[in-house]
Motif scaffolding. Structure first.
Motif, short mmCIF file in Angstrom:
data_model
loop_
_atom_site.label_atom_id
_atom_site.label_comp_id
_atom_site.label_asym_id
_atom_site.label_seq_id
_atom_site.Cartn_x
_atom_site.Cartn_y
_atom_site.Cartn_z
N UNK A 261 35.40 -58.03 11.90
CA UNK A 261 35.04 -56.66 11.52
C UNK A 261 34.31 -56.76 10.19
N UNK A 262 33.15 -56.14 10.10
CA UNK A 262 32.31 -56.28 8.93
C UNK A 262 31.84 -54.94 8.38
N UNK A 263 31.38 -54.99 7.14
CA UNK A 263 30.79 -53.86 6.45
C UNK A 263 29.33 -54.22 6.18
N UNK A 264 28.43 -53.34 6.58
CA UNK A 264 27.00 -53.61 6.46
C UNK A 264 26.48 -53.45 5.03
N UNK A 265 25.24 -53.87 4.85
CA UNK A 265 24.58 -53.86 3.55
C UNK A 265 23.31 -53.03 3.65
N UNK A 266 23.08 -52.18 2.66
CA UNK A 266 21.87 -51.36 2.60
C UNK A 266 21.30 -51.46 1.18
N UNK A 267 20.25 -50.73 0.93
CA UNK A 267 19.61 -50.79 -0.38
C UNK A 267 18.34 -51.63 -0.29
N UNK A 268 18.12 -52.48 -1.29
CA UNK A 268 16.92 -53.31 -1.34
C UNK A 268 17.11 -54.56 -0.46
N UNK A 269 17.24 -54.31 0.83
CA UNK A 269 17.55 -55.38 1.78
C UNK A 269 16.38 -56.36 1.91
N UNK A 270 15.15 -55.90 1.70
CA UNK A 270 13.99 -56.81 1.77
C UNK A 270 14.11 -57.90 0.70
N UNK A 271 14.57 -57.53 -0.49
CA UNK A 271 14.76 -58.52 -1.55
C UNK A 271 15.85 -59.51 -1.15
N UNK A 272 16.91 -59.01 -0.51
CA UNK A 272 17.99 -59.88 -0.04
C UNK A 272 17.45 -60.85 1.02
N UNK A 273 16.61 -60.38 1.92
CA UNK A 273 16.00 -61.25 2.93
C UNK A 273 15.10 -62.30 2.27
N UNK A 274 14.39 -61.90 1.22
CA UNK A 274 13.55 -62.86 0.50
C UNK A 274 14.40 -63.95 -0.14
#
Length: 195
Positions: free
Chosen positions: A97-110
């Motif tokens: 069971x997980x909690x998702x992440x939002x916000x500056x997700x593009x920076x996280x992907x980078x």
């Protein structure tokens, strides 16, 4: 280091203390409702970018060297927030069971891409699955122990923990104990700047 013994490790971004405290209260309430799940200690909640597994001290040094070479070229600090509950592989057969992440997700992907390139240069195989940023809240031994109604209610809950600023990448050691994994940082790399 520890001679030839393997070091279980991963690369992650950590939560700030205020977010951890808000999350700890929420997880405590959930764990009282569903005590049959193995809830993660909120102190250890993080967003994993790369699970390295059991690696040698030489591989730890190699990864550290590759990440240190990114000094000044890592993404700049960015803001994330937690949003949405889900399960792997899915709500009807939950194992995690997980909690998702939002916000500056593009920076996280980078940042994830930078970590993948650095660990590949250090000899680790690339991740075979797409990156799905999340925090693991609980592990499920038997999916039948978790009523679908609980998960559906949880997935529709609008829990807000506020944003936090990601300022560093952490190379974390994971030591397995009878009470669960214990984490200790091997190294931290400041984003957008020096280590």
């Amino acid at each position: 280091m520890e001679g030839e013994k393997g070091i279980r490790s991963f690369l992650c971004v950590e939560l700030d203390e205020a977010t951890k405290k808000r999350l700890a209260r929420w997880v405590k309430d959930l764990s009282e409702k569903m005590s049959e799940l193995r809830w993660v200690d909120p102190e250890g909640l993080h967003v994993t970018l790369k699970f390295c597994g059991e690696i040698s001290p030489a591989q730890v040094e190699s990864i550290n060297l590759e990440l240190s070479r990114l000094k000044g070229r890592m993404v700049s600090p960015f803001e994330l927030t937690l949003a949405g509950v889900g399960a792997f592989p899915h709500l009807r057969q939950p194992r995690v069971i997980w909690l998702g992440v939002a916000g500056e997700v593009q920076a996280l992907h980078s940042l994830w891409r930078q970590v993948e390139m650095a660990t590949k240069r250090a000899g680790l195989p690339p991740e075979g699955r797409p990156f799905h940023p999340h925090l693991t809240l609980a592990r499920v031994k038997n999916p039948k122990d978790v009523p679908l109604s609980f998960l559906l209610e949880l997935s529709q809950e609008d829990a807000s923990f506020g944003p936090w600023t990601v300022e560093a990448l952490t190379f974390m050691r994971s030591t397995l104990t009878p009470k669960g994994a214990k984490y200790s940082p091997l190294a931290r790399y400041k984003l957008g700047g020096e280590c």
